[in-house]
Motif scaffolding. Structure first.
Motif, PDB file in Angstrom:
ATOM      1  N   ILE A   1       5.028  63.479  76.581  1.00  0.00           N
ATOM      2  CA  ILE A   1       5.320  64.645  75.739  1.00  0.00           C
ATOM      3  C   ILE A   1       6.804  64.650  75.369  1.00  0.00           C
ATOM      4  O   ILE A   1       7.173  64.960  74.234  1.00  0.00           O
ATOM      5  CB  ILE A   1       4.903  65.946  76.464  1.00  0.00           C
ATOM      6  N   ASP A   2       7.667  64.268  76.318  1.00  0.00           N
ATOM      7  CA  ASP A   2       9.111  64.194  76.034  1.00  0.00           C
ATOM      8  C   ASP A   2       9.400  63.247  74.864  1.00  0.00           C
ATOM      9  O   ASP A   2      10.290  63.508  74.052  1.00  0.00           O
ATOM     10  CB  ASP A   2       9.878  63.677  77.264  1.00  0.00           C
ATOM     11  N   MET A   3       8.632  62.136  74.803  1.00  0.00           N
ATOM     12  CA  MET A   3       8.932  61.113  73.803  1.00  0.00           C
ATOM     13  C   MET A   3       8.202  61.318  72.493  1.00  0.00           C
ATOM     14  O   MET A   3       8.556  60.710  71.487  1.00  0.00           O
ATOM     15  CB  MET A   3       8.573  59.718  74.354  1.00  0.00           C
TER      16      MET A   3
ATOM     17  N   TYR B   1      -2.396  78.011  84.869  1.00  0.00           N
ATOM     18  CA  TYR B   1      -2.031  77.567  83.523  1.00  0.00           C
ATOM     19  C   TYR B   1      -0.530  77.367  83.430  1.00  0.00           C
ATOM     20  O   TYR B   1       0.241  78.303  83.627  1.00  0.00           O
ATOM     21  CB  TYR B   1      -2.510  78.592  82.489  1.00  0.00           C
ATOM     22  N   ASP B   2      -0.122  76.122  83.148  1.00  0.00           N
ATOM     23  CA  ASP B   2       1.304  75.802  83.123  1.00  0.00           C
ATOM     24  C   ASP B   2       1.558  74.733  82.069  1.00  0.00           C
ATOM     25  O   ASP B   2       1.712  73.562  82.385  1.00  0.00           O
ATOM     26  CB  ASP B   2       1.743  75.307  84.520  1.00  0.00           C
ATOM     27  N   PRO B   3       1.558  75.121  80.784  1.00  0.00           N
ATOM     28  CA  PRO B   3       1.747  74.121  79.729  1.00  0.00           C
ATOM     29  C   PRO B   3       3.151  73.536  79.773  1.00  0.00           C
ATOM     30  O   PRO B   3       4.117  74.265  79.988  1.00  0.00           O
ATOM     31  CB  PRO B   3       1.523  74.908  78.435  1.00  0.00           C
ATOM     32  N   TYR B   4       3.244  72.220  79.599  1.00  0.00           N
ATOM     33  CA  TYR B   4       4.542  71.532  79.673  1.00  0.00           C
ATOM     34  C   TYR B   4       5.171  71.400  78.293  1.00  0.00           C
ATOM     35  O   TYR B   4       4.535  70.930  77.357  1.00  0.00           O
ATOM     36  CB  TYR B   4       4.352  70.143  80.270  1.00  0.00           C
ATOM     37  N   TYR B   5       6.407  71.825  78.212  1.00  0.00           N
ATOM     38  CA  TYR B   5       7.202  71.606  77.001  1.00  0.00           C
ATOM     39  C   TYR B   5       8.444  70.829  77.399  1.00  0.00           C
ATOM     40  O   TYR B   5       9.058  71.128  78.431  1.00  0.00           O
ATOM     41  CB  TYR B   5       7.570  72.944  76.349  1.00  0.00           C
ATOM     42  N   SER B   6       8.799  69.852  76.563  1.00  0.00           N
ATOM     43  CA  SER B   6       9.911  68.981  76.920  1.00  0.00           C
ATOM     44  C   SER B   6      11.211  69.761  77.025  1.00  0.00           C
ATOM     45  O   SER B   6      11.573  70.497  76.117  1.00  0.00           O
ATOM     46  CB  SER B   6      10.056  67.884  75.871  1.00  0.00           C
ATOM     47  N   PRO B   7      11.947  69.598  78.136  1.00  0.00           N
ATOM     48  CA  PRO B   7      13.255  70.252  78.248  1.00  0.00           C
ATOM     49  C   PRO B   7      14.268  69.666  77.264  1.00  0.00           C
ATOM     50  O   PRO B   7      15.317  70.248  77.053  1.00  0.00           O
ATOM     51  CB  PRO B   7      13.668  69.975  79.699  1.00  0.00           C
ATOM     52  N   TYR B   8      13.949  68.518  76.669  1.00  0.00           N
ATOM     53  CA  TYR B   8      14.850  67.890  75.702  1.00  0.00           C
ATOM     54  C   TYR B   8      14.613  68.395  74.285  1.00  0.00           C
ATOM     55  O   TYR B   8      15.335  68.047  73.371  1.00  0.00           O
ATOM     56  CB  TYR B   8      14.684  66.365  75.728  1.00  0.00           C
TER      57      TYR B   8
END
Lengths: 189, 78
Positions: free
Chosen positions: A146-148, B62-69
């Motif tokens: 997801i980061d990339m 429920y813990d959707p991942y969003y890029s910290p970048y």
């Protein structure tokens, strides 16, 4: 015996032609902590695990094949209209030389899948701890993917798959608790 | 569990000789299942439709991942 439903577990939409993303996603197809490894690991370990948790391994192992199918769909859609030149630019030249657009069970660096990735120790706790670790590693892989990835539709599907890793990890942790047979008992120390 | 966040932060050592501009804050994920071990009965549930989209029946998991970048991504999505 399995029953096949001719649909994906969760929709896979791809918004951009991006063969390089396919190169990274293949890690979850034929990599050490990928969906194939997960499915085969659980569906094999289940023969030598106590009755109480066989069904869990069967169900999760089966679901991993549904995830494998989602990953395959993403890779297929990302590469199907790429020219050989685009494949080369995406770092998929060596893949194209061997496979054209065909999918194959290898990791992001092209290393073919091997049974050495998975284990069946015959010890229920050892096996379940491996399964928990495998789910956490797959969860981490989805984070880095997801980061990339800049594709919002792919990321939506990857977020779903990561959430399933979380749920599976918890179920394996619960299986350990069940086998410890201390669940619901009064604790004395 | 007030102020709970599934993302933890730390500040790695920064050397004056580091070749790249330092990332002064690093983060890692600690999703909700780590704090559960055994899921209690009777937790609030999503509707079936919501659950199929979320990937879990329970909001607590429920813990959707969003890029910290990519700071913009979470807002764009909601």
């Amino acid at each position: 015996m399995w029953i096949y439903e001719k649909k994906l577990q969760y929709p896979v939409k791809v918004s951009q032609c991006n063969p390089m993303l396919a190169k990274f996603l293949v890690e979850q197809y034929g990599g050490a902590d990928g969906e194939l490894a997960a499915a085969l690991r659980y569906l094999n370990q289940r023969y030598t695990i106590p009755d109480k948790v066989i069904g869990l391994l069967t169900d999760i192992g089966t679901e991993e094949f549904a995830h494998l199918e989602m990953i395959a769909t993403m890779i297929y859609k990302l590469t199907k209209d790429a020219t050989p030149e685009q494949m080369k630019q995406a770092g998929l030249g060596d893949h194209y030389a061997v496979h054209d657009k065909a999918l194959h069970y290898h990791d992001a660096s092209g290393v073919p899948w091997t049974a050495a990735y998975i284990q069946a120790k015959g010890d229920p706790i050892a096996d379940l701890y491996e399964d928990i670790a495998a789910e956490e590693k797959a969860r981490a892989t989805y984070q880095w993917l997801i980061d990339m990835s800049d594709d919002p539709d792919i990321n939506d599907s990857l977020r779903f798959l990561r959430e399933r890793e979380i749920v599976h990890s918890l179920r394996f942790r619960e299986a350990v608790e069940i086998l410890k047979e201390e669940q619901g008992k009064k604790q004395f120390y | 569990m007030q102020n709970f966040t599934p993302r933890k932060f730390y500040h790695p050592y920064v050397s004056p000789f580091d070749p790249c501009p330092p990332m002064t804050v690093k983060s890692y994920e600690t999703p909700p299942h780590l704090y559960m071990t055994f899921q209690p009965y009777g937790l609030p549930q999503f509707s079936p439709q919501e659950a199929l989209c979320a990937g879990t029946l329970w909001p607590a998991l429920y813990d959707p991942y969003y890029s910290p970048y990519k700071k913009h991504e979470r807002q764009d999505d909601q």
